[in-house]
Design an enzyme around this catalytic site. Sequence first.
Site, mmCIF file in Angstrom:
data_model
loop_
_atom_site.group_PDB
_atom_site.id
_atom_site.type_symbol
_atom_site.label_atom_id
_atom_site.label_comp_id
_atom_site.label_asym_id
_atom_site.label_seq_id
_atom_site.Cartn_x
_atom_site.Cartn_y
_atom_site.Cartn_z
ATOM 1 N N ASN A 45 0.596 -1.322 0.042
ATOM 2 C CA ASN A 45 -0.270 0.201 -0.455
ATOM 3 C C ASN A 45 0.974 1.229 0.129
ATOM 4 O OD1 ASN A 45 0.543 -1.132 2.841
ATOM 5 N ND2 ASN A 45 -0.977 0.442 3.841
ATOM 6 N N GLU A 47 0.501 5.133 0.425
ATOM 7 C CA GLU A 47 -0.664 6.221 1.640
ATOM 8 C C GLU A 47 -0.523 7.638 0.905
ATOM 9 O OE1 GLU A 47 -0.978 5.480 5.473
ATOM 10 O OE2 GLU A 47 -2.569 3.500 4.804
ATOM 11 N N CYS A 56 -4.065 0.905 -2.711
ATOM 12 C CA CYS A 56 -4.253 -0.431 -1.677
ATOM 13 C C CYS A 56 -3.021 -1.110 -2.674
ATOM 14 C CB CYS A 56 -5.131 -1.074 -2.127
ATOM 15 S SG CYS A 56 -7.072 -0.992 -0.774
ATOM 16 N N GLU A 58 -3.053 -4.302 -3.107
ATOM 17 C CA GLU A 58 -3.587 -5.267 -4.272
ATOM 18 C C GLU A 58 -3.379 -4.388 -5.631
ATOM 19 O OE1 GLU A 58 -4.930 -4.734 -1.392
ATOM 20 O OE2 GLU A 58 -6.391 -6.404 -1.000
ATOM 21 N N CYS A 99 -10.000 -4.849 0.092
ATOM 22 C CA CYS A 99 -11.309 -4.150 0.116
ATOM 23 C C CYS A 99 -11.791 -4.298 -1.402
ATOM 24 C CB CYS A 99 -10.818 -2.987 0.283
ATOM 25 S SG CYS A 99 -9.791 -2.313 -1.048
ATOM 26 N N CYS A 102 -10.725 -3.302 -4.376
ATOM 27 C CA CYS A 102 -9.687 -4.291 -5.127
ATOM 28 C C CYS A 102 -9.680 -5.124 -5.743
ATOM 29 C CB CYS A 102 -8.310 -4.543 -3.425
ATOM 30 S SG CYS A 102 -7.608 -2.771 -3.040
HETATM 31 N N1 THU Z 1 -5.549 -1.644 2.045
HETATM 32 C C1 THU Z 1 -4.830 -2.513 1.233
HETATM 33 O O1 THU Z 1 -3.974 -2.315 0.766
HETATM 34 N N2 THU Z 1 -5.964 -3.160 0.654
HETATM 35 C C2 THU Z 1 -6.852 -3.609 1.583
HETATM 36 O O2 THU Z 1 -7.850 -4.636 0.704
HETATM 37 C C3 THU Z 1 -7.378 -2.449 2.294
HETATM 38 C C4 THU Z 1 -6.616 -1.644 2.609
HETATM 39 C C5 THU Z 1 -4.579 -0.407 2.544
HETATM 40 C C6 THU Z 1 -5.034 0.973 2.351
HETATM 41 C C7 THU Z 1 -4.564 2.134 3.320
HETATM 42 O O3 THU Z 1 -3.483 2.108 3.566
HETATM 43 C C8 THU Z 1 -4.497 0.399 4.413
HETATM 44 O O4 THU Z 1 -4.799 -0.774 3.992
HETATM 45 C C9 THU Z 1 -5.423 1.044 6.101
HETATM 46 O O5 THU Z 1 -7.175 1.117 5.116
#
Ligand code: THU
Length: 150
Positions: A45, A47, A56, A58, A99, A102
Amino acid sequence: MNATNTHALIAAARDAARHAHAPYSRFAVGAALLMQDGSVITGANFENASYGLSLCAETVAIATASAAGRLREIVAVGVIGGAMDSNGVPTGASPVSPCGRCRQVINEAAQMSGRDLPVHCGAAEGDAVRTYRLSELLPDAFGPADLGIG
Ligand code: THU
């Protein structure tokens, strides 16, 4: 994919999560894509200070595969995540599943490759892994075929 390979894919996702840029949530996620030739493409991920722009793991992994011209070569997805410790290493034994956004992004790869991709959901620590097909995570998905692409 056999159990040993699943373990290897989860291990690759764990390695990838160490490179998460997640200073805001301090929740590191790693994704690993098994490719047709046995190679693995990873993502973590990424940010952003403007929180809503965060990507994210994925999505980063699948975009990386696509940018290499390999979107149709993905055969399995592994994902792990967990709260970072003070060294930035993800922790925890609860499996993380993709999520909603994703799932839709994975669907793009699934439909373009013609595979109902297995998605292995692991944890930062421990042996727990839950495996789903993408069609279980995102039933009746809208995708490329709806736009005549595939
Ligand atoms: N996140 C992912 O990278 N993939 C997911 O499927 C769920 C959430 C990340 C987004 C954010 O940087 C952190 O997890 C907290 O939500």
